[in-house]
Design a protein around this motif. Structure first.
Motif, PDB file in Angstrom:
ATOM      1  N   THR A  80       0.427  -1.286  -0.311  1.00  0.00           N
ATOM      2  CA  THR A  80      -0.227  -0.086   0.113  1.00  0.00           C
ATOM      3  C   THR A  80       0.641   0.840  -0.268  1.00  0.00           C
ATOM      4  N   ARG A  81       2.321   1.427   0.510  1.00  0.00           N
ATOM      5  CA  ARG A  81       2.918   2.500   0.796  1.00  0.00           C
ATOM      6  C   ARG A  81       4.257   2.290   0.305  1.00  0.00           C
ATOM      7  N   SER A  82       4.625   0.848   0.039  1.00  0.00           N
ATOM      8  CA  SER A  82       6.246   0.089  -0.375  1.00  0.00           C
ATOM      9  C   SER A  82       7.472   0.863   0.762  1.00  0.00           C
ATOM     10  N   GLU A  83       6.619   0.324   1.884  1.00  0.00           N
ATOM     11  CA  GLU A  83       7.437   0.034   2.985  1.00  0.00           C
ATOM     12  C   GLU A  83       8.315  -1.135   2.490  1.00  0.00           C
ATOM     13  N   GLU A  84       9.563  -1.007   3.533  1.00  0.00           N
ATOM     14  CA  GLU A  84      10.671  -2.377   3.271  1.00  0.00           C
ATOM     15  C   GLU A  84      10.532  -3.191   3.655  1.00  0.00           C
ATOM     16  N   LEU A  85      10.352  -4.591   2.834  1.00  0.00           N
ATOM     17  CA  LEU A  85       9.924  -5.708   3.569  1.00  0.00           C
ATOM     18  C   LEU A  85      11.237  -6.145   4.162  1.00  0.00           C
ATOM     19  N   LEU A  86      10.960  -7.031   5.458  1.00  0.00           N
ATOM     20  CA  LEU A  86      11.697  -7.436   6.311  1.00  0.00           C
ATOM     21  C   LEU A  86      12.714  -8.922   6.191  1.00  0.00           C
ATOM     22  N   CYS A  87      12.014  -9.637   4.806  1.00  0.00           N
ATOM     23  CA  CYS A  87      13.144 -10.812   5.208  1.00  0.00           C
ATOM     24  C   CYS A  87      12.235 -11.015   3.617  1.00  0.00           C
TER      25      CYS A  87
END
Length: 328
Positions: A297-304
């Motif tokens: 929805t807002r391109s937050e960094e994925l953690l894995c």
């Protein structure tokens, strides 16, 4: 941009898909449980070749559409934003291949990513080429306590890290990949020094390995195997120059020891008794769902991502191969 709820397909209807959360408490441990708890995911369909398991899953989670294969889903013409791959590991590669034909925005795959390292890399590459985000469920990446610990290590709260010991069982790929990913997350790159034994406590193709690794800075990291037929074990002990900290019960509990003057022997120091605190591992799957939602929805960094998962997978395969050679 997503408008409305995130349309979701779950492939594989076993325990990690939703079974562990049936009739359980408020903290979810599964894909379906995390999506439902989050509130912004619509589990629109599920897939499993086992008719009984499929029907039970659909009933438990109130899923409108159920199919025996991903091919059937494609012929039905449904669209999805997120696809969870919860099928047995040997089917991950083929299931991701089929899932990509549905053109989701993101695939959330169970660990290990595949049975073989080459297949894991191929999954990562296929998703990249298709422009589909790939997330892998190394759950402790979303554990708030682990995130806090990572920061504490980086800022020197534990002092200089002297050594690390990880205790685990039930397969170097099945559970060992969780441990290796946790170590990579906390300490960075790992090098295999030696692997000395392989215990067949889970699968003949995936034994539990005892090994020694080190980081690029020379920090020794020990992996110690136990036997899954006796009890489950996933614990991590970190020895620092200022304190020690231990993850217990997979992260459900933690303990720490700090330095004090020895009351009996003047001039000497020792550690306090363990000080116990409750962990936050129960929140990890909620964190995963939130991270996925925020990314699409807002391109937050994925953690894995698939990149981290492949790095862990490669180390696990190297450990397995070395242990098998050294066991001969």
């Amino acid at each position: 941009m997503i408008s409305g709820d995130v349309k979701t397909l779950i492939v594989g209807c076993g325990n990690i898909a939703g079974g562990f959360d049936v009739d359980q408490g408020s903290w979810p441990s599964t894909h379906a449980g995390a999506y439902k708890h989050h509130g912004k995911f619509d589990i629109a369909a599920c897939v499993d070749p086992d008719k009984k398991k499929l029907e039970q899953f659909a009933a438990n989670w109130k899923v409108k559409h159920s199919f025996s294969s991903i091919y059937e889903v494609k012929s039905y013409g449904l669209d999805f934003d997120v696809i969870s791959i919860c099928s047995p590991t040997p089917f991950h590669h083929s299931d991701v291949c089929e899932a990509l034909k549905l053109k989701p925005k993101l695939i959330f795959c169970e660990k290990p990513l595949a049975s073989k390292y080459e297949e894991a890399v191929d999954i990562k590459n296929m998703c990249e080429q298709a422009g589909v985000l790939l997330v892998v469920n190394h759950t402790r990446r979303w554990d708030p306590k682990v995130i806090e610990l990572r920061n504490d290590i980086a800022t020197g709260e534990l002092g200089e890290i002297r050594s690390v010991v990880g205790y685990y069982n039930k397969g170097v790929l099945n559970n060992g990949s969780h441990m290796v990913d946790l170590l990579l997350n906390l300490f960075g790159s790992l090098n295999v020094v030696t692997a000395i034994s392989a215990v067949n406590d889970y699968s003949i193709d995936d034994p539990t390995v005892t090994a020694l690794l080190d980081t690029d800075s020379g920090l020794p990291v020990h992996l110690v195997a136990s036997h899954a037929s006796e009890y489950g074990l996933f614990e991590l002990e970190i020895i620092g120059s200022k304190k020690t900290i231990t993850m217990r019960d997979g992260g459900l509990n933690w303990s720490s020891r700090t330095i004090v003057e020895n009351p009996r022997f003047k001039g000497y120091k020792n550690l306090t008794k363990d000080q116990y605190t409750e962990g936050r591992y129960s929140e990890a799957m909620i964190g995963a769902a939130e991270n996925i939602y925020n990314d699409i929805t807002r391109s937050e960094e994925l953690l894995c991502t698939g990149l981290e998962a492949c790095e862990a997978h490669k180390i696990c395969c190297d450990l397995l191969n070395m242990a098998l050679v050294n066991s001969k």
